[in-house]
Design an enzyme around this catalytic site. Structure first.
Site, PDB file in Angstrom:
ATOM      1  N   ASP A 162     -24.888  36.792 -37.504  1.00  0.00           N
ATOM      2  CA  ASP A 162     -23.872  36.601 -37.306  1.00  0.00           C
ATOM      3  C   ASP A 162     -23.217  35.761 -35.874  1.00  0.00           C
ATOM      4  OD1 ASP A 162     -21.018  37.902 -36.282  1.00  0.00           O
ATOM      5  OD2 ASP A 162     -22.405  38.927 -34.520  1.00  0.00           O
ATOM      6  N   SER A 163     -22.901  35.753 -35.103  1.00  0.00           N
ATOM      7  CA  SER A 163     -22.471  34.999 -34.088  1.00  0.00           C
ATOM      8  C   SER A 163     -23.004  35.677 -33.210  1.00  0.00           C
ATOM      9  CB  SER A 163     -21.293  34.090 -33.446  1.00  0.00           C
ATOM     10  OG  SER A 163     -20.419  35.581 -33.731  1.00  0.00           O
TER      11      SER A 163
ATOM     12  N   CYS B  15     -20.310  38.286 -39.884  1.00  0.00           N
ATOM     13  CA  CYS B  15     -19.470  37.979 -38.604  1.00  0.00           C
ATOM     14  C   CYS B  15     -18.373  37.101 -39.925  1.00  0.00           C
ATOM     15  CB  CYS B  15     -19.961  36.176 -38.528  1.00  0.00           C
ATOM     16  SG  CYS B  15     -18.899  35.333 -37.197  1.00  0.00           S
TER      17      CYS B  15
ATOM     18  N   GLU C 174     -18.429  42.239 -26.158  1.00  0.00           N
ATOM     19  CA  GLU C 174     -19.364  41.498 -25.105  1.00  0.00           C
ATOM     20  C   GLU C 174     -19.915  41.697 -24.237  1.00  0.00           C
ATOM     21  OE1 GLU C 174     -21.584  39.151 -27.081  1.00  0.00           O
ATOM     22  OE2 GLU C 174     -20.674  39.745 -28.737  1.00  0.00           O
TER      23      GLU C 174
ATOM     24  N   CYS D 154     -13.058  41.880 -37.988  1.00  0.00           N
ATOM     25  CA  CYS D 154     -13.990  41.268 -36.727  1.00  0.00           C
ATOM     26  C   CYS D 154     -15.141  42.470 -36.008  1.00  0.00           C
ATOM     27  CB  CYS D 154     -12.826  40.721 -35.499  1.00  0.00           C
ATOM     28  SG  CYS D 154     -14.414  40.155 -34.265  1.00  0.00           S
TER      29      CYS D 154
ATOM     30  N   HIS E 289     -16.677  42.651 -33.227  1.00  0.00           N
ATOM     31  CA  HIS E 289     -17.052  43.131 -32.695  1.00  0.00           C
ATOM     32  C   HIS E 289     -16.068  44.955 -33.169  1.00  0.00           C
ATOM     33  CE1 HIS E 289     -19.204  40.067 -31.488  1.00  0.00           C
ATOM     34  NE2 HIS E 289     -18.767  40.038 -29.940  1.00  0.00           N
TER      35      HIS E 289
END
Ligand code: DGL
Length: 274
Positions: free
Chosen positions: A11-12, A74, A154, A188, A190
């Site tokens: 993932d990023s 991702c 994040e 997404c 997140h």
């Protein structure tokens, strides 16, 4: 036959740990190697060419761990880089999160009105819209980029006033329309950690779809079909790699994983030299 090589997941950043967690639950005997490209996060605001180049570099590093399959955990990378990665790595299987997520959305909706929230890049390429329409041409799909959700997650801010105000700002217009969606795809990595707040804003009647579970099932099926399952009986291992911010990876990654990730268990890697 038993293939004990690990599955490579990338993932990023740390958001893809939601997919890793689902893989761990579905495939407890498999070894997993997770690479979070923290140095270059976010992917969601970058061009398709840049995200594809980054994705090729991260997978190249995972290959040094002798992986038997790549899972793109991702949504942005799955939207733009799945086909290039499959072409570059064949015959190694590469699985993204879009198709399983679309499958789950189509199965969940009753009204055929589906909303997709994602990063700017995922929305721009319309990968979910295409994947949903491929399964149900009558579905009405609306999309909304929700980039601030990535920043909040994040930061480890998964609930509270700021998260709720942001969710209201993004989501209220989507659900105020006459034919309001009955299904919301958290497209997404997140967003699942913000699910409680999202649920509070959209109401209990809306089904939240998160591709982590369905991706894990797709991986399980692919391993099975291709004879790549391990026959190991004990619990598999998880190796964490990051391109930056070991402390942050372990602190916030633990929220996504639901288990403590100690800094000493996270290895810093440099993709330029791998
Ligand atoms: N992993 C990205 C995704 O699922 C979100 C974070 C980013 O923008 O890099 O789209």
């Amino acid at each position: 036959m038993s293939d004990n090589r690990p599955i490579g997941v990338f993932d990023s950043g740390i958001g893809g740990i939601t997919v890793l967690k689902a893989l761990r639950a579905h495939l407890p005997h498999e070894n997993l190697v997770y690479l979070g490209d923290m140095a270059r996060l976010p992917y969601g605001t970058k061009s398709a060419d840049t995200v594809t180049a980054y994705s090729l570099q991260t997978t190249k590093h995972l290959l040094t761990h002798d992986v038997k399959m790549i899972v793109i955990a991702c949504n942005t990378a799955s939207s733009v880089a799945l086909a290039p990665l499959q072409a570059a790595l064949a015959p190694l299987p590469v699985i993204g999160v879009i198709e399983p997520g679309a499958e789950a959305a189509v199965a969940a909706t009753k009204s055929n009105h589906i909303a997709v929230i994602a990063t700017e890049a995922t929305v721009r390429v319309g990968a979910y819209v295409r994947a949903i329409h491929a399964r149900n041409p009558d579905a009405h799909v609306v999309q909304e980029p929700c980039g601030l959700f990535v920043t909040l997650a994040e930061e480890g801010w998964v609930s509270g006033d700021v998260v709720e105000a942001t969710a209201r700002r993004y989501l209220t217009p989507l659900f105020k329309r006459k034919a309001a969606p009955d299904t919301l795809v958290l497209a997404c990595t997140h967003f699942p950690v913000l699910a409680k707040t999202i649920r509070k804003v959209v109401g209990r009647g809306v089904r939240l779809v998160d591709s982590a579970e369905t991706t894990a099932r797709a991986v399980e099926a692919a391993l099975d079909i291709q004879g790549l399952c391990t026959k190991r009986r004990g619990r598999g291992t998880v190796k964490f790699l990051t391109t930056d911010s070991v402390d942050r990876f372990s602190r916030v990654g633990g929220i996504f994983f639901g288990e403590v990730i100690r800094p000493k268990d996270v290895e810093l890697v440099d993709l330029q030299f791998s």
